[in-house]
Design a protein around this motif. Structure first.
Motif, PDB file in Angstrom:
ATOM      1  N   TYR A   1       0.742  -0.676  -0.438  1.00  0.00           N
ATOM      2  CA  TYR A   1       0.073  -0.104   0.024  1.00  0.00           C
ATOM      3  C   TYR A   1       0.845   1.313  -0.204  1.00  0.00           C
ATOM      4  O   TYR A   1       1.382   1.289   1.243  1.00  0.00           O
ATOM      5  CB  TYR A   1      -0.716  -0.232   0.581  1.00  0.00           C
ATOM      6  CG  TYR A   1      -2.083  -0.733   1.031  1.00  0.00           C
ATOM      7  CD1 TYR A   1      -3.600  -1.085   1.092  1.00  0.00           C
ATOM      8  CD2 TYR A   1      -1.632  -2.240   1.471  1.00  0.00           C
ATOM      9  CE1 TYR A   1      -4.503  -1.766   0.560  1.00  0.00           C
ATOM     10  CE2 TYR A   1      -2.792  -3.334   1.173  1.00  0.00           C
ATOM     11  CZ  TYR A   1      -4.279  -3.221   0.483  1.00  0.00           C
ATOM     12  OH  TYR A   1      -4.973  -4.170   0.595  1.00  0.00           O
TER      13      TYR A   1
ATOM     14  N   HIS B   1     -11.422   3.058  -2.077  1.00  0.00           N
ATOM     15  CA  HIS B   1      -9.618   2.782  -2.030  1.00  0.00           C
ATOM     16  C   HIS B   1      -9.816   2.857  -4.156  1.00  0.00           C
ATOM     17  O   HIS B   1      -9.079   2.909  -4.722  1.00  0.00           O
ATOM     18  CB  HIS B   1      -9.539   1.893  -1.527  1.00  0.00           C
ATOM     19  CG  HIS B   1      -9.187   2.781  -0.392  1.00  0.00           C
ATOM     20  ND1 HIS B   1      -8.207   3.084   0.456  1.00  0.00           N
ATOM     21  CD2 HIS B   1     -10.459   2.465   0.848  1.00  0.00           C
ATOM     22  CE1 HIS B   1      -8.367   3.506   1.568  1.00  0.00           C
ATOM     23  NE2 HIS B   1      -9.151   3.236   2.280  1.00  0.00           N
ATOM     24  N   GLU B   2     -11.132   2.427  -4.644  1.00  0.00           N
ATOM     25  CA  GLU B   2     -11.231   1.895  -5.956  1.00  0.00           C
ATOM     26  C   GLU B   2     -10.267   2.753  -6.590  1.00  0.00           C
ATOM     27  O   GLU B   2     -10.348   2.647  -8.090  1.00  0.00           O
ATOM     28  CB  GLU B   2     -12.171   0.798  -6.116  1.00  0.00           C
ATOM     29  CG  GLU B   2     -11.800  -0.297  -6.511  1.00  0.00           C
ATOM     30  CD  GLU B   2     -11.002  -1.019  -5.994  1.00  0.00           C
ATOM     31  OE1 GLU B   2     -10.415  -1.619  -7.048  1.00  0.00           O
ATOM     32  OE2 GLU B   2     -10.111  -1.693  -5.200  1.00  0.00           O
TER      33      GLU B   2
ATOM     34  N   GLN C   1      -7.316   3.877  -7.041  1.00  0.00           N
ATOM     35  CA  GLN C   1      -6.109   3.089  -8.566  1.00  0.00           C
ATOM     36  C   GLN C   1      -6.775   3.234  -9.713  1.00  0.00           C
ATOM     37  O   GLN C   1      -5.509   2.581 -10.883  1.00  0.00           O
ATOM     38  CB  GLN C   1      -6.885   1.391  -8.009  1.00  0.00           C
ATOM     39  CG  GLN C   1      -6.717   1.280  -6.675  1.00  0.00           C
ATOM     40  CD  GLN C   1      -5.399   1.495  -5.424  1.00  0.00           C
ATOM     41  OE1 GLN C   1      -4.687   1.093  -6.249  1.00  0.00           O
ATOM     42  NE2 GLN C   1      -5.852   2.403  -4.676  1.00  0.00           N
TER      43      GLN C   1
ATOM     44  N   ARG D   1      -3.580   4.300 -12.252  1.00  0.00           N
ATOM     45  CA  ARG D   1      -3.283   3.890 -13.072  1.00  0.00           C
ATOM     46  C   ARG D   1      -2.813   4.444 -14.982  1.00  0.00           C
ATOM     47  O   ARG D   1      -2.742   4.447 -15.324  1.00  0.00           O
ATOM     48  CB  ARG D   1      -4.517   2.885 -13.452  1.00  0.00           C
ATOM     49  CG  ARG D   1      -3.716   1.899 -12.182  1.00  0.00           C
ATOM     50  CD  ARG D   1      -4.557  -0.174 -12.434  1.00  0.00           C
ATOM     51  NE  ARG D   1      -5.903  -0.196 -12.140  1.00  0.00           N
ATOM     52  CZ  ARG D   1      -6.381  -0.162 -11.301  1.00  0.00           C
ATOM     53  NH1 ARG D   1      -5.490  -0.881 -10.277  1.00  0.00           N
ATOM     54  NH2 ARG D   1      -7.343  -0.347 -11.178  1.00  0.00           N
TER      55      ARG D   1
ATOM     56  N   SER E   1      -0.371  -3.168 -10.183  1.00  0.00           N
ATOM     57  CA  SER E   1      -1.562  -2.616  -9.621  1.00  0.00           C
ATOM     58  C   SER E   1      -2.984  -3.503  -9.656  1.00  0.00           C
ATOM     59  O   SER E   1      -3.859  -4.066  -9.153  1.00  0.00           O
ATOM     60  CB  SER E   1      -1.391  -1.082 -10.089  1.00  0.00           C
ATOM     61  OG  SER E   1      -2.958  -0.633  -9.925  1.00  0.00           O
TER      62      SER E   1
ATOM     63  N   ARG F   1      -0.630  -1.488  -4.009  1.00  0.00           N
ATOM     64  CA  ARG F   1      -1.726  -0.066  -4.056  1.00  0.00           C
ATOM     65  C   ARG F   1      -2.286   0.655  -3.570  1.00  0.00           C
ATOM     66  O   ARG F   1      -0.817   1.170  -2.973  1.00  0.00           O
ATOM     67  CB  ARG F   1      -3.480  -0.871  -2.422  1.00  0.00           C
ATOM     68  CG  ARG F   1      -3.871  -2.623  -2.825  1.00  0.00           C
ATOM     69  CD  ARG F   1      -5.168  -2.797  -4.274  1.00  0.00           C
ATOM     70  NE  ARG F   1      -5.894  -2.331  -3.624  1.00  0.00           N
ATOM     71  CZ  ARG F   1      -7.198  -2.227  -3.686  1.00  0.00           C
ATOM     72  NH1 ARG F   1      -7.048  -2.305  -5.402  1.00  0.00           N
ATOM     73  NH2 ARG F   1      -8.201  -1.486  -3.222  1.00  0.00           N
TER      74      ARG F   1
END
Length: 628
Positions: free
Chosen positions: A285, A411-412, A415, A419, A484, A490
């Motif tokens: 993380y 949190h998603e 990500q 990315r 990732s 993460r």
């Protein structure tokens, strides 16, 4: 076969014959002892890595002019191998790469370097190793290049110069300002005496600060693992358990090394852009102040006319800043940097992509741009009128904080955003239509060449430069994307805050503006180098120098005279017999190595220090041998 030296003395003397006269032994007359010839002048170089080897090369290049064929003793002190030193030594993982292409790494001067000594050309890493210039070589390969360079530098010294290698750690330097210096060594080795001392210590460890001590204490009390700032290759990563969450603070080059060693280094592999885990990886993380990785290396050549640099921040402006006295970085220096980098950016935009400009050609824009004061709001107005698309305008502070003000619903969402950011960075770095970015990179190198003359300008600039210009190779960021997607890495988001939970006995971390609970873990890794600090340096030598009066800067660097690298005391006076070069000084440079034909400020510093040392050593030799 010759008899042993004492064979005859072992035989008893024959008894006297009838005609032999026994006489009392006589004592031969004493001869007056001749005084021992004075020892040749000597210099101790403490630190045998790339900077120490680079100094030796300049010593050899200047010796015939400034020192002739007089005898000289050079003591090279370092517990690590000369040439590669600690960072580039052979006994590290071959998975670790340089973050510069092989064609961009040289240890040799060229005619763009501002120096008094002669140019001694030589091969780049790519030429020496016979590899594709765009290869990112393993650090062990760079270590071999550095060892070869060191041996070549020693071989180039005059026959009257003797180099002694001491595999030891220097603990202390003492001695009068006008006399020989005494170097105490670890391990009970006999102290060395030298007329001059040069410190080329490279990047150094530091004792933990208050925050790191508190985190270490918390980890000890709760049976957790805390790895403080360190060189990743030297960290004990075997202690990090597989399969468990690990909080990582830092997304720079130390993080990339950590990522590699905990994935490929544990048996994982990449196939067709996807990561196939070994099952021994932890879950990383990772977060930082910016929340994003360093920008990747640019993957195309500039082509065409390079920006004419320096233009708005060169020797004239630097001299004016030095005359002005105490400086404030944001008020006095940043406007000059902003205008210089803008000049590089727009020069390229007008010349390579004129269809994206308006209001006349480069000459007209340049005349108006030059006339506007650095930092003036009129500069932004001028640019807006000549560059219609905001995406083509240079926003240096916006580049520093790409996620500033963003909020994330989950949190998603973090990500997905990270990315997309990394993918966009990779595309841009390999798109020649964005070639003003490469012009800005060239401008950054030019700017750093001026800043080294100003001393310590603060850690913000060094971090900003590293973020823009010293990022990882593109393949590493593609690996990061694969990790990732595989859930091995993460992202935490910008302004990552790390804390402790006494009740639960865990570390926790969260990014700013991210909805949802913080991440908790039993392991915390500080993926960054220690901040420079004379007071907390892990080097007893530097601490002792500081305690003895050597000056430090506000950010913990050793203060040196920019003219020749002599160490300054707290009154501003330079020590006549002590010098220092490298990242532990306020004369630190933009990177570990120099790109060919970019001026090479470090080369110029090495040359100036070598010439100052040889001049003083020649004077000392003349005093010791007045009839020579």
């Amino acid at each position: 076969m010759a008899a042993p030296a004492d064979a005859f003395s072992a035989c008893p003397p024959a008894p006297p014959g009838p005609t032999d006269e026994i006489r009392p032994p006589t004592t031969p007359p004493r001869r007056a002892r001749r005084p021992a010839p004075p020892a040749p002048p000597s210099i101790a170089v403490i630190g045998a890595g790339p900077r120490g080897a680079g100094f030796l090369e300049r010593l050899a290049a200047n010796a015939s002019e400034l020192y002739g064929d007089l005898p000289l003793e050079v003591h090279l002190i370092d517990p690590h191998p000369p040439g590669p030193g600690r960072i580039w030594r052979a006994d590290q993982s071959p998975l670790l790469w340089m973050n510069s292409m092989a064609e961009d790494v040289t240890m040799f001067t060229d005619d763009t370097v501002r120096q008094e000594g002669p140019v001694r050309p030589g091969p780049t890493l790519a030429e020496w190793a016979g590899v594709d210039g765009r290869t990112f070589s393993a650090r062990t390969s760079q270590g071999s290049y550095l060892r070869w360079f060191y041996e070549r530098a020693v071989a180039a010294l005059p026959p009257s110069v003797t180099v002694h290698e001491h595999r030891a750690t220097a603990l202390r330097v003492t001695g009068p300002r006008d006399g020989p210096q005494r170097i105490s060594l670890a391990g009970g080795s006999r102290p060395l005496t030298a007329d001059l001392v040069l410190l080329t210590l490279g990047h150094l460890d530091a004792e933990p600060d208050a925050e790191q001590r508190a985190l270490a204490d918390f980890a000890d009390r709760h049976g957790l693992l805390h790895l403080p700032p360190d060189f990743t290759a030297d960290s004990d990563l075997d202690r990090i358990p597989a399969g468990e969450p690990v909080i990582v603070r830092g997304l720079g080059l130390a993080f990339i090394d950590l990522m590699v060693l905990l994935t490929e280094g544990r048996g994982g592999r990449y196939e067709n852009g996807e990561y196939l885990p070994s099952g021994r990886e932890p879950v990383l993380y990772a977060g930082s102040r910016r929340g994003v990785p360093y920008r990747t290396k640019i993957g195309y050549d500039l082509g065409g006319e390079p920006p004419p640099l320096p233009r708005h921040f060169g020797p004239e402006q630097t001299a004016e800043l030095l005359r002005r006295g105490p400086l404030d970085f944001r008020r006095d220096i940043w406007p000059l940097i902003d205008k210089e980098l803008g000049h590089a950016h727009y020069h390229r935009l007008f010349h390579a992509h004129p269809e994206r400009t308006s209001g006349g050609g480069w000459a007209a824009f340049d005349e108006r741009y030059t006339a506007v004061e650095p930092g003036s709001p009129r500069l932004r107005e001028l640019i807006a009128g000549a560059v219609p698309d905001p995406a083509d305008r240079l926003d240096l502070l916006g580049l520093d904080r790409p996620l500033a003000g963003r909020s994330f619903a989950s949190h998603e969402a973090v990500q997905d955003t990270l990315r997309a950011h990394v993918e966009a960075d990779l595309i841009r770095a390999h798109d020649p239509a964005r070639s003003p970015d490469l012009a800005v990179f060239i401008g950054l190198l030019s700017v750093y060449g001026q800043l080294v003359r100003l001393g310590d300008v603060g850690n913000w600039w060094h971090g900003y430069f590293s973020y823009l210009a010293s990022g990882p190779p593109g393949p590493r960021l593609r690996q990061l994307l694969a990790l990732s997607r595989a859930g091995v890495v993460r992202f935490l988001g910008p302004d990552t805050a790390v804390g402790t939970d006494e009740r639960r006995g865990v570390f926790h971390a969260a990014g700013a503006g991210v909805s949802g609970p913080p991440v908790t873990a039993r392991t915390l890794v500080e993926a960054r180098l220690p901040e420079p600090s004379l007071a907390r340096s892990a080097s007893p030598l530097l601490r002792a120098l500081h305690e003895g009066g050597a000056a430090g800067t506000p950010t913990g660097l050793l203060a040196v005279d920019p003219a020749d690298g002599r160490i300054l005391d707290r009154t501003g006076a330079s020590h006549p017999r002590r010098f220092a070069l490298g990242p532990h000084t306020d004369g630190r440079n933009s990177g570990a190595f120099t790109r060919p034909r970019t001026g090479g400020a470090a080369f110029g510093q090495n040359d100036a220090t070598a010439r100052a040392a040889l001049t003083l050593l020649r004077e000392l030799s003349a005093r010791a041998h007045p009839s020579a």
